[in-house]
Design a protein around this motif. Structure first.
Motif, PDB file in Angstrom:
ATOM      1  N   ALA A 145       0.851  -1.192   0.000  1.00 19.78           N
ATOM      2  CA  ALA A 145       0.000   0.000   0.000  1.00 19.78           C
ATOM      3  C   ALA A 145       0.889   1.245   0.000  1.00 19.78           C
ATOM      4  CB  ALA A 145      -0.903  -0.014   1.222  1.00 19.78           C
ATOM      5  N   ILE A 146       0.421   2.272  -0.667  1.00 15.19           N
ATOM      6  CA  ILE A 146       1.135   3.551  -0.719  1.00 15.19           C
ATOM      7  C   ILE A 146       0.290   4.583   0.017  1.00 15.19           C
ATOM      8  CG2 ILE A 146       1.989   5.387  -2.227  1.00 15.19           C
ATOM      9  CD1 ILE A 146       2.281   3.244  -4.429  1.00 15.19           C
ATOM     10  N   GLU A 147       0.904   5.332   0.925  1.00 14.58           N
ATOM     11  CA  GLU A 147       0.182   6.362   1.655  1.00 14.58           C
ATOM     12  C   GLU A 147       0.056   7.609   0.774  1.00 14.58           C
ATOM     13  OE1 GLU A 147       1.084   6.999   5.817  1.00 14.58           O
ATOM     14  OE2 GLU A 147       2.311   5.168   5.772  1.00 14.58           O
ATOM     15  N   VAL A 148      -1.142   7.858   0.312  1.00 12.58           N
ATOM     16  CA  VAL A 148      -1.400   8.949  -0.629  1.00 12.58           C
ATOM     17  C   VAL A 148      -1.036  10.308  -0.034  1.00 12.58           C
ATOM     18  CG1 VAL A 148      -3.191  10.114  -1.979  1.00 12.58           C
ATOM     19  CG2 VAL A 148      -3.217   7.628  -1.764  1.00 12.58           C
ATOM     20  N   GLU A 149      -1.350  10.530   1.226  1.00 11.95           N
ATOM     21  CA  GLU A 149      -1.114  11.833   1.849  1.00 11.95           C
ATOM     22  C   GLU A 149       0.361  12.203   1.883  1.00 11.95           C
ATOM     23  OE1 GLU A 149      -3.160   9.461   3.376  1.00 11.95           O
ATOM     24  OE2 GLU A 149      -4.907  10.452   2.532  1.00 11.95           O
TER      25      GLU A 149
END
Length: 139
Positions: A125-129
């Motif tokens: 998962a990639i943290e968008v923020e």
């Protein structure tokens, strides 16, 4: 003369997943289709403006039905130059974008299912923020 600045705050209502896979793009799309029982369809190249002023394009597949949206991007530009959709994460070969309105696409479930695909070497998962380049995904 007084200057006024317009500051636009976007809401990033999507989730991102990074994929490392040393397989052709169409084979990965096929494997994801089989595993998730969806139908990703090849789209016109996704074009964005880069900070230097030029434009660059990225290959992508889309599955969209009843407001659910699942998109698979190639992280490297079609032109073959060193342009990335997520420049701060160039080690990812592909990026999956899931719209948050899609209740049937839960990020944790997708991660669990796609970890079983033999061609996928690594998925996370990639943290968008935390991304500087998150605006590249606003369509």
């Amino acid at each position: 003369m007084k200057k006024t600045r317009l500051i636009v705050e976007y809401e990033y209502e999507f989730e991102l997943i990074g994929v490392i896979a040393s397989v052709k793009f169409y084979k990965l799309a096929w494997a994801i289709n089989k595993k998730l029982d969806i139908r990703l369809v090849k789209q016109e190249d996704y074009t964005i403006e880069m900070k230097g002023g030029g434009k660059t394009s990225f290959s992508n597949y889309l599955y969209q039905v009843d407001g659910k949206c699942f998109r698979l991007f190639r992280n490297r530009s079609v032109e073959g130059e060193n342009a990335y959709l997520i420049p701060e994460l160039p080690h990812f070969d592909y990026v999956i974008k899931i719209d948050e309105q899609s209740q049937s696409f839960a990020k944790e479930e997708i991660l669990k299912e796609l970890k079983e695909v033999t061609w996928i070497e690594y998925i996370a998962a990639i943290e968008v923020e935390k991304l500087k380049s998150k605006d590249n995904f606003l369509t």
